[in-house]
Design an enzyme around this catalytic site. Structure first.
Site, PDB file in Angstrom:
ATOM      1  N   CYS A 174      15.828  22.388  53.743  1.00 15.51           N
ATOM      2  CA  CYS A 174      14.496  22.446  53.146  1.00 15.51           C
ATOM      3  C   CYS A 174      14.129  21.101  52.493  1.00 15.51           C
ATOM      4  O   CYS A 174      13.908  20.134  53.196  1.00 15.51           O
ATOM      5  CB  CYS A 174      14.408  23.624  52.191  1.00 15.51           C
ATOM      6  N   HIS A 229      16.404  28.262  55.096  1.00 11.20           N
ATOM      7  CA  HIS A 229      17.570  28.387  54.206  1.00 11.20           C
ATOM      8  C   HIS A 229      18.675  29.227  54.857  1.00 11.20           C
ATOM      9  O   HIS A 229      18.598  30.457  54.835  1.00 11.20           O
ATOM     10  CB  HIS A 229      17.149  29.048  52.889  1.00 11.20           C
ATOM     11  N   GLU A 283      21.593  29.579  53.721  1.00  7.17           N
ATOM     12  CA  GLU A 283      22.535  30.061  52.698  1.00  7.17           C
ATOM     13  C   GLU A 283      22.174  31.438  52.154  1.00  7.17           C
ATOM     14  O   GLU A 283      22.999  32.080  51.519  1.00  7.17           O
ATOM     15  CB  GLU A 283      22.636  29.031  51.551  1.00  7.17           C
ATOM     16  N   SER A 293      41.433  38.301  26.596  1.00  6.94           N
ATOM     17  CA  SER A 293      40.657  39.469  26.182  1.00  6.94           C
ATOM     18  C   SER A 293      41.059  40.728  26.929  1.00  6.94           C
ATOM     19  O   SER A 293      40.650  41.822  26.561  1.00  6.94           O
ATOM     20  CB  SER A 293      39.186  39.200  26.474  1.00  6.94           C
ATOM     21  N   GLY A 294      41.816  40.560  28.029  1.00  3.97           N
ATOM     22  CA  GLY A 294      42.064  41.713  28.897  1.00  3.97           C
ATOM     23  C   GLY A 294      41.018  41.780  29.998  1.00  3.97           C
ATOM     24  O   GLY A 294      41.116  42.600  30.903  1.00  3.97           O
ATOM     25  N   VAL A 353      39.009  40.082  33.356  1.00  2.00           N
ATOM     26  CA  VAL A 353      39.602  39.522  34.572  1.00  2.00           C
ATOM     27  C   VAL A 353      39.931  38.035  34.417  1.00  2.00           C
ATOM     28  O   VAL A 353      41.037  37.593  34.737  1.00  2.00           O
ATOM     29  CB  VAL A 353      38.636  39.668  35.769  1.00  2.00           C
ATOM     30  N   ASP A 354      38.970  37.277  33.917  1.00  2.00           N
ATOM     31  CA  ASP A 354      39.133  35.819  33.924  1.00  2.00           C
ATOM     32  C   ASP A 354      40.318  35.384  33.073  1.00  2.00           C
ATOM     33  O   ASP A 354      41.185  34.643  33.518  1.00  2.00           O
ATOM     34  CB  ASP A 354      37.874  35.124  33.397  1.00  2.00           C
ATOM     35  N   SER A 355      40.344  35.860  31.844  1.00  2.00           N
ATOM     36  CA  SER A 355      41.421  35.384  30.975  1.00  2.00           C
ATOM     37  C   SER A 355      42.768  35.958  31.396  1.00  2.00           C
ATOM     38  O   SER A 355      43.797  35.312  31.239  1.00  2.00           O
ATOM     39  CB  SER A 355      41.118  35.664  29.506  1.00  2.00           C
ATOM     40  N   ASP A 364      20.919  76.685  17.230  1.00  2.00           N
ATOM     41  CA  ASP A 364      19.762  77.198  16.489  1.00  2.00           C
ATOM     42  C   ASP A 364      19.423  76.400  15.237  1.00  2.00           C
ATOM     43  O   ASP A 364      18.551  76.783  14.469  1.00  2.00           O
ATOM     44  CB  ASP A 364      19.954  78.674  16.093  1.00  2.00           C
ATOM     45  N   LYS A 401      17.040  43.128  35.779  1.00  2.00           N
ATOM     46  CA  LYS A 401      17.054  41.784  35.183  1.00  2.00           C
ATOM     47  C   LYS A 401      16.585  40.812  36.240  1.00  2.00           C
ATOM     48  O   LYS A 401      17.203  40.768  37.299  1.00  2.00           O
ATOM     49  CB  LYS A 401      18.476  41.430  34.757  1.00  2.00           C
TER      50      LYS A 401
HETATM   51  N1  LIG Z   1      39.027  39.933  21.977  1.00  2.00           N
HETATM   52  C1  LIG Z   1      39.321  38.712  22.428  1.00  2.00           C
HETATM   53  N2  LIG Z   1      40.472  38.100  22.071  1.00  2.00           N
HETATM   54  C2  LIG Z   1      40.787  36.869  22.512  1.00  2.00           C
HETATM   55  N3  LIG Z   1      39.989  36.150  23.317  1.00  2.00           N
HETATM   56  C3  LIG Z   1      38.826  36.689  23.689  1.00  2.00           C
HETATM   57  C4  LIG Z   1      38.431  37.992  23.288  1.00  2.00           C
HETATM   58  N4  LIG Z   1      37.224  38.251  23.845  1.00  2.00           N
HETATM   59  C5  LIG Z   1      36.906  37.178  24.564  1.00  2.00           C
HETATM   60  N5  LIG Z   1      37.854  36.222  24.497  1.00  2.00           N
HETATM   61  C6  LIG Z   1      37.854  34.895  25.104  1.00  2.00           C
HETATM   62  O1  LIG Z   1      36.548  34.583  25.538  1.00  2.00           O
HETATM   63  C7  LIG Z   1      36.559  34.255  26.921  1.00  2.00           C
HETATM   64  C8  LIG Z   1      35.257  34.641  27.575  1.00  2.00           C
HETATM   65  O2  LIG Z   1      35.108  36.033  27.609  1.00  2.00           O
HETATM   66  P1  LIG Z   1      34.572  36.694  28.942  1.00  2.00           P
HETATM   67  O3  LIG Z   1      34.251  38.106  28.635  1.00  2.00           O
HETATM   68  O4  LIG Z   1      33.524  35.812  29.511  1.00  2.00           O
HETATM   69  O5  LIG Z   1      35.809  36.569  29.940  1.00  2.00           O
HETATM   70  P2  LIG Z   1      36.969  37.600  30.199  1.00  2.00           P
HETATM   71  O6  LIG Z   1      36.968  38.584  29.095  1.00  2.00           O
HETATM   72  O7  LIG Z   1      38.237  36.866  30.430  1.00  2.00           O
HETATM   73  O8  LIG Z   1      36.579  38.242  31.567  1.00  2.00           O
HETATM   74  P3  LIG Z   1      35.372  39.248  31.846  1.00  2.00           P
HETATM   75  O9  LIG Z   1      34.176  38.348  32.076  1.00  2.00           O
HETATM   76  O10 LIG Z   1      35.795  39.938  33.082  1.00  2.00           O
HETATM   77  O11 LIG Z   1      35.203  40.122  30.660  1.00  2.00           O
HETATM   78  C9  LIG Z   1      37.759  34.992  27.472  1.00  2.00           C
HETATM   79  O12 LIG Z   1      38.198  34.400  28.691  1.00  2.00           O
HETATM   80  C10 LIG Z   1      38.737  34.848  26.352  1.00  2.00           C
HETATM   81  O13 LIG Z   1      39.331  33.563  26.416  1.00  2.00           O
HETATM   82  O1  LIG Z   2      31.884  36.827  27.281  1.00  2.00           O
HETATM   83  C1  LIG Z   2      30.690  37.007  27.068  1.00  2.00           C
HETATM   84  N1  LIG Z   2      30.203  36.568  25.894  1.00  2.00           N
HETATM   85  C2  LIG Z   2      28.925  36.750  25.513  1.00  2.00           C
HETATM   86  O2  LIG Z   2      28.538  36.338  24.429  1.00  2.00           O
HETATM   87  C3  LIG Z   2      28.093  37.441  26.460  1.00  2.00           C
HETATM   88  N2  LIG Z   2      26.787  37.822  26.445  1.00  2.00           N
HETATM   89  C4  LIG Z   2      26.538  38.457  27.638  1.00  2.00           C
HETATM   90  N3  LIG Z   2      27.649  38.479  28.386  1.00  2.00           N
HETATM   91  C5  LIG Z   2      27.802  39.030  29.738  1.00  2.00           C
HETATM   92  O3  LIG Z   2      27.072  38.185  30.629  1.00  2.00           O
HETATM   93  C6  LIG Z   2      26.483  38.971  31.681  1.00  2.00           C
HETATM   94  C7  LIG Z   2      24.976  38.753  31.692  1.00  2.00           C
HETATM   95  O4  LIG Z   2      24.465  39.332  30.520  1.00  2.00           O
HETATM   96  P1  LIG Z   2      22.956  39.173  30.022  1.00  2.00           P
HETATM   97  O5  LIG Z   2      22.091  39.521  31.183  1.00  2.00           O
HETATM   98  O6  LIG Z   2      22.820  40.136  28.896  1.00  2.00           O
HETATM   99  O7  LIG Z   2      22.803  37.734  29.609  1.00  2.00           O
HETATM  100  C8  LIG Z   2      26.885  40.404  31.402  1.00  2.00           C
HETATM  101  O8  LIG Z   2      28.040  40.672  32.174  1.00  2.00           O
HETATM  102  C9  LIG Z   2      27.196  40.404  29.922  1.00  2.00           C
HETATM  103  O9  LIG Z   2      28.113  41.422  29.545  1.00  2.00           O
HETATM  104  C10 LIG Z   2      28.625  37.860  27.683  1.00  2.00           C
HETATM  105  N4  LIG Z   2      29.904  37.628  27.987  1.00  2.00           N
HETATM  106  N1  LIG Z   3      12.810  25.329  49.032  1.00  2.00           N
HETATM  107  C1  LIG Z   3      12.592  24.024  49.031  1.00  2.00           C
HETATM  108  O1  LIG Z   3      13.504  23.200  49.077  1.00  2.00           O
HETATM  109  C2  LIG Z   3      11.170  23.591  48.879  1.00  2.00           C
HETATM  110  C3  LIG Z   3      10.984  22.114  49.050  1.00  2.00           C
HETATM  111  C4  LIG Z   3       9.585  21.654  48.664  1.00  2.00           C
HETATM  112  N2  LIG Z   3       9.415  21.821  47.251  1.00  2.00           N
HETATM  113  C5  LIG Z   3       8.554  22.479  49.437  1.00  2.00           C
HETATM  114  O2  LIG Z   3       7.811  23.211  48.852  1.00  2.00           O
HETATM  115  O3  LIG Z   3       8.493  22.361  50.639  1.00  2.00           O
HETATM  116 MG   LIG Z   4      35.361  39.733  28.644  1.00  2.00          MG
END
Ligand SMILES: Nc1ncnc2c1ncn2[C@@H]1O[C@H](COP(=O)(O)OP(=O)(O)OP(=O)(O)O)[C@@H](O)[C@H]1O
Ligand SMILES: O=c1[nH]c(=O)c2[nH+]cn([C@@H]3O[C@H](COP(=O)(O)O)[C@@H](O)[C@H]3O)c2[nH]1
Ligand SMILES: NC(=O)CC[C@H](N)C(=O)O
Ligand SMILES: [Mg+2]
Length: 536
Positions: free
Chosen positions: A86, A180, A182, A235-236, A238-240, A473, A528
């Site tokens: 594009c 596109h 993608e 935190s428990g 997935v990422d951490s 009631d 959203k």
């Molecule tokens: N209760 C907690 N204790 C310690 N660290 C926390 C806690 N909650 C959040 N964190 C930290 O904040 C980071 C961001 O939280 P986030 O929720 O984005 O990731 P996550 O909990 O690892 O995975 P998920 O997105 O799946 O919940 C975590 O990776 C962790 O390092």
């Molecule tokens: O670790 C986090 N710390 C935060 O402060 C936080 N705020 C929103 N979320 C998560 O992000 C995703 C999008 O949420 P929103 O549409 O509410 O912004 C959703 O998955 C939300 O649960 C958070 N995760």
């Molecule tokens: N999706 C795009 O990359 C658009 C490119 C350019 N802004 C257009 O309107 O053609």
């Molecule tokens: Mg989390």
């Protein structure tokens, strides 16, 4: 230090600000080819690796705008294939002195591209479309198009309104397409990107999590050295958890995981995470009960941003205290056998990185995420972020390979500020307890109905209003629970989930019966945007 782009064939994607730039990156990776996104303004001289090919993304700009972004012209002499998508096509045209102009009809939606089998030079079919048929359904989103093809290029595809919908250089592997590939609305898009990255750029398709694990473990070992120690907040989620398991594989007990009980976790969460990490995954985890501190600082606070900031800051305070404790304990050990804690593990993912490198700058702050921007400036600990190049689905695949149990890998995200941002109004122990019970019932029923994996995230929210009801009631005047469930690919956009009515009925009945203080349950049917996933 060898980075990922030194170890895998890499496609460089230059981001001109399209909303789909990250999707191009994902599509390459789904083809097992590593791809990195960089701002279009990046200078080739600063590039630390040589890409196997370059893709130019779309853009909200028009190439002839005064402030339009342009790529470093050095890309055309690097000797690697280029694909413009594009705006990327228009950018190639602009560079080679063709013409781009506003079109009479902006094209937004599906279109049919007729593929030219032979170019005027009589060469054989162009490599980009080989094997993809004579016509192709594609998705378009543009208001400009090529009005004059640059010299040395020929047409390889047209639509009823765009005579230069796809072009190729006469002798170099440079291609441009107006549509596109993608987005999933272009059904053959994935194949087309495959033609480019696999056949034209000749990338090896070895970007797999199997390959990544071994290399990343070696890299972590090299970074930490013989003795270096690492602490990390876990935190428990997935990422951490995946990051923690990877660290444990790399440096064993030199990694210390800390989970903070902030008083706004789900029911029995701290205990479950403790068991799971220590017993099931063998990761050395300490649960710190800081609920009193968090709840006292949150007392009386209603404003969502204030809640988020208090929690973010308190996390750091607790974390620093714990790090100091571990340090102190290790100083008492013989000859400092285990070394100092030099590193802090963060579970940063690629979408966070993409957001911060966007050439337009980060987007408007909708919510302050608890773990972003909260790091101290004079922090002595150095960051280690093993997941920084990965998308969530890659992290999940990595988790499976690290033998993290499936239920954990598929877990819905749970925000760090926890139930505090799901209690609308002041947070008290009583309110937390009500919400924990409702949330527990909700998730339990979703699991029983086998719907957990179809939903991206589900949550209960405690509303700060009271409603009248009748129970046995007697008149009741109690609080209301809202339920929310969404499906989403990346949480940037989300759809509300349409439950079968009988499931909602059962959940509602259990919550009003079993949770004292609640006499009414509602279901949130907002997508959203305009709503967000969390209510605060
Ligand atoms: N209760 C907690 N204790 C310690 N660290 C926390 C806690 N909650 C959040 N964190 C930290 O904040 C980071 C961001 O939280 P986030 O929720 O984005 O990731 P996550 O909990 O690892 O995975 P998920 O997105 O799946 O919940 C975590 O990776 C962790 O390092
Ligand atoms: O670790 C986090 N710390 C935060 O402060 C936080 N705020 C929103 N979320 C998560 O992000 C995703 C999008 O949420 P929103 O549409 O509410 O912004 C959703 O998955 C939300 O649960 C958070 N995760
Ligand atoms: N999706 C795009 O990359 C658009 C490119 C350019 N802004 C257009 O309107 O053609
Ligand atoms: Mg989390």
């Amino acid at each position: 230090m060898a980075e990922i782009h030194d170890q895998f064939d890499t496609i460089l994607i230059l981001d001109f600000g399209s909303q789909y730039s990250h999707l191009i990156t994902r599509r390459c990776r789904e083809l097992n080819v590593y791809a990195e996104l960089m701002p279009c303004t990046s200078k080739l001289a600063d590039l630390k690796f040589k890409p196997k090919g370059i893709i130019l993304s779309g853009s909200p700009y028009s190439v002839y705008d005064d402030d339009a972004p342009h790529a470093d012209p050095g890309i055309y002499t690097l000797g690697v294939p280029i694909l413009g998508i594009c705006y990327g096509l228009q950018e190639i045209c602009w560079n080679y002195k063709g013409h781009v102009a506003k079109c009479d009809h902006r094209e937004y939606g599906l279109a049919e591209v007729q593929i030219s089998r032979f170019n005027e030079l009589g060469n054989s079919v162009d490599a980009l479309f080989e094997g993809l048929g004579d016509q192709m359904q594609v998705w378009m989103s543009h208001g400009d198009q090529l009005s004059l093809i640059p010299p040395d290029f020929h047409v390889i595809g047209r639509t009823s309104t765009a005579p230069y919908a796809a072009i190729a250089h006469n002798s170099k592997p440079f291609y441009g397409i107006q549509f596109h590939p993608e987005v999933t609305h272009s059904p053959q898009g994935r194949q087309l990107i495959g033609r480019f990255v696999l056949n034209i750029c000749q990338c090896q398709a070895n970007w797999t999590m199997e390959e990544f694990i071994g290399k990343e473990i070696d890299r972590i070992r090299e970074i930490c050295g013989e003795k270096g120690r690492v602490i990390g907040a876990v935190s428990g989620g997935v990422d951490s958890t995946v990051a923690a398991k990877l660290m444990h594989e790399a440096i064993g007990d030199r990694f210390h995981a800390i989970m903070v009980d902030n008083g706004v976790l789900r029911l029995n969460e701290a205990q479950q995470v403790n068991d799971m990490l220590n017993k099931d995954l063998g990761v050395n985890l300490t649960v710190v009960d800081a609920s009193e501190l968090f709840l006292s600082r949150l007392a009386g606070v209603e404003d969502p941003e204030q809640k988020r900031k208090i929690i973010g800051n308190t996390f750091i305070n607790v974390f620093e205290t714990e790090a100091a404790k571990i340090e102190e304990a290790s100083e008492k050990e013989e000859n400092g056998a285990k070394g100092k804690i030099e590193w802090l593990l963060q579970g940063t993912l690629y979408p966070d990185v993409i957001e911060s490198i966007s050439f337009k700058g980060p987007s408007a702050t909708i919510k302050t995420h608890h773990n972003v921007g909260g790091l101290l400036k004079d922090m002595k600990l150095k960051l280690i972020e093993p997941l920084r190049e990965l998308f969530k689905d890659e992290v999940r695949a990595l988790g499976r390979l690290l033998s993290i149990p499936a239920p954990l890998v598929q877990r819905h995200p749970f925000p760090g500020p926890g139930l505090a941002i799901r209690i609308l109004g002041p947070v008290t122990r009583e309110q937390v307890k009500i919400l924990q019970q409702a949330d527990h019932i909700y998730i339990e029923e979703i699991r029983k109905a086998n719907l957990y994996n179809q939903i991206s995230q589900a949550m209960a929210i405690l509303l700060p209003v009271k409603a009248v009801g009748v129970m046995g009631d007697k008149r009741t005047y109690e609080q209301v629970i809202a339920l929310r469930a969404v499906t989403s690919e990346d949480f940037m956009t989300a759809d509300w989930y349409a439950f079968p009515p009988e499931i909602l009925r059962r959940i509602s009945s259990r919550i009003t019966n079993e949770v004292s203080g609640i006499n009414r349950v509602t279901y949130d049917i907002s997508s959203k945007p305009p709503a967000t996933v969390e209510w605060l």
